[in-house]
Each structure stands twice: as C-alpha cells, then as structure tokens.
Design a protein around this motif. Structure first.
Motif, mmCIF file in Angstrom:
data_model
loop_
_atom_site.group_PDB
_atom_site.id
_atom_site.type_symbol
_atom_site.label_atom_id
_atom_site.label_comp_id
_atom_site.label_asym_id
_atom_site.label_seq_id
_atom_site.Cartn_x
_atom_site.Cartn_y
_atom_site.Cartn_z
ATOM 1 N N ILE A 34 0.810 -1.208 0.000
ATOM 2 C CA ILE A 34 0.000 0.000 0.000
ATOM 3 C C ILE A 34 0.852 1.271 0.000
ATOM 4 O O ILE A 34 0.429 2.314 -0.488
ATOM 5 C CB ILE A 34 -0.987 -0.019 1.193
ATOM 6 C CG1 ILE A 34 -2.081 1.027 0.981
ATOM 7 C CG2 ILE A 34 -0.257 0.189 2.509
ATOM 8 C CD1 ILE A 34 -3.258 0.863 1.882
ATOM 9 N N SER A 35 2.094 1.186 0.516
ATOM 10 C CA SER A 35 2.962 2.368 0.551
ATOM 11 C C SER A 35 3.556 2.676 -0.821
ATOM 12 O O SER A 35 4.145 3.724 -1.012
ATOM 13 C CB SER A 35 4.102 2.156 1.551
ATOM 14 O OG SER A 35 4.983 1.155 1.071
ATOM 15 N N ASN A 36 3.435 1.759 -1.771
ATOM 16 C CA ASN A 36 3.978 1.903 -3.125
ATOM 17 C C ASN A 36 5.498 2.096 -3.100
ATOM 18 O O ASN A 36 6.056 2.782 -3.937
ATOM 19 C CB ASN A 36 3.293 3.042 -3.875
ATOM 20 C CG ASN A 36 3.508 2.932 -5.371
ATOM 21 O OD1 ASN A 36 3.675 1.826 -5.892
ATOM 22 N ND2 ASN A 36 3.522 4.034 -6.073
ATOM 23 N N GLN A 37 6.151 1.506 -2.121
ATOM 24 C CA GLN A 37 7.610 1.546 -2.036
ATOM 25 C C GLN A 37 8.142 0.214 -2.563
ATOM 26 O O GLN A 37 8.532 -0.659 -1.800
ATOM 27 C CB GLN A 37 8.064 1.789 -0.599
ATOM 28 C CG GLN A 37 7.651 3.140 -0.077
ATOM 29 C CD GLN A 37 8.142 3.388 1.330
ATOM 30 O OE1 GLN A 37 8.587 2.495 2.022
ATOM 31 N NE2 GLN A 37 8.074 4.638 1.757
ATOM 32 N N THR A 43 16.638 -0.407 -2.120
ATOM 33 C CA THR A 43 15.501 -0.123 -1.243
ATOM 34 C C THR A 43 15.944 0.660 -0.004
ATOM 35 O O THR A 43 15.161 0.820 0.926
ATOM 36 C CB THR A 43 14.816 -1.425 -0.797
ATOM 37 O OG1 THR A 43 15.778 -2.271 -0.155
ATOM 38 C CG2 THR A 43 14.200 -2.150 -1.978
ATOM 39 N N SER A 44 17.184 1.145 -0.011
ATOM 40 C CA SER A 44 17.667 1.902 1.147
ATOM 41 C C SER A 44 16.871 3.206 1.283
ATOM 42 O O SER A 44 16.539 3.864 0.305
ATOM 43 C CB SER A 44 19.154 2.202 1.013
ATOM 44 O OG SER A 44 19.389 3.067 -0.076
ATOM 45 N N GLY A 45 16.530 3.521 2.506
ATOM 46 C CA GLY A 45 15.766 4.739 2.771
ATOM 47 C C GLY A 45 14.260 4.555 2.687
ATOM 48 O O GLY A 45 13.512 5.464 3.015
ATOM 49 N N LEU A 46 13.802 3.399 2.251
ATOM 50 C CA LEU A 46 12.367 3.140 2.170
ATOM 51 C C LEU A 46 11.892 2.539 3.496
ATOM 52 O O LEU A 46 12.549 1.675 4.073
ATOM 53 C CB LEU A 46 12.047 2.191 1.024
ATOM 54 C CG LEU A 46 12.446 2.648 -0.381
ATOM 55 C CD1 LEU A 46 12.080 1.595 -1.414
ATOM 56 C CD2 LEU A 46 11.777 3.963 -0.724
ATOM 57 N N SER A 47 10.744 2.975 3.958
ATOM 58 C CA SER A 47 10.220 2.490 5.237
ATOM 59 C C SER A 47 9.695 1.065 5.148
ATOM 60 O O SER A 47 9.892 0.259 6.060
ATOM 61 C CB SER A 47 9.093 3.409 5.707
ATOM 62 O OG SER A 47 9.557 4.725 5.827
#
Length: 101
Positions: A60-63, A83-87
């Motif tokens: 749902i976060s689209n990350q 994917t570094s920095g993505l929650s």
C-alpha cells in the motif's frame, strides 16, 4: 519465396500476418526478488523479454523495487533497484519470459 503464417476471419480480413517475424520463446524464469541471471544463447535473432508481475499491487505504501532487465546474445540478467531509505520496501516478483524473433 516468403514463408510464414497468415490468418483471415470469415469476412476475408487479415487478422494475423506473421510472414516476416515470429517470436520464439527460449526460456521462462521466476524472479523471486533477488538479483540473478539466466545464461542462454540468444544469438539466433533479435532478443526480446517480457515481465509479468505476480500481482498488481505489492504494498500500500507503493515503495517497491522492480526488476531492471538486461538482455543480450549470451543471456538475460536482472537486478533490483536499491531499497535503502524506504520504510516498507517490497521487491516485485514475477515471471520473466524471453526469446528471439
């Protein structure tokens, strides 16, 4: 002499004309979210690939990290973006289809 396949419908309209090029699938690989490669001889034509994700919405976060596909005469290679920095990172898995035409 031209060789290939042509198909007409009942009204006489040409609906498929494959007299010049027709793709040949050389392999299928399931991508699991990890970088990888599939060595295969694709020198018999112009290489192509198609990626079919397992599902449309991964998080749902689209990350999401989608695969980055590279193809040449020696095989198919894929890497995933960082994917570094993505929650809540989620890698996109799916089926990679490749071949030559």
């Amino acid at each position: 002499m031209t060789a290939g396949l042509q198909i007409w419908n009942a009204s006489g309209q040409l609906v498929l004309d494959a007299t010049s090029r027709l793709g040949r699938i050389k392999g299928i690989q399931q991508l699991d979210g990890n970088n990888g490669s599939y060595p295969i001889d694709l020198s018999g034509g112009t290489p192509f690939w198609s990626f079919q994700p397992d599902r449309l919405y991964f998080h749902i976060s689209n990350q999401t990290a989608s695969p980055i596909i590279t193809i040449d005469a020696n095989g198919v290679y894929w890497t995933y973006s960082s994917t570094s920095g993505l929650s809540y990172p989620k890698t996109v898995t799916g089926t990679l289809i490749f071949g030559v035409y």
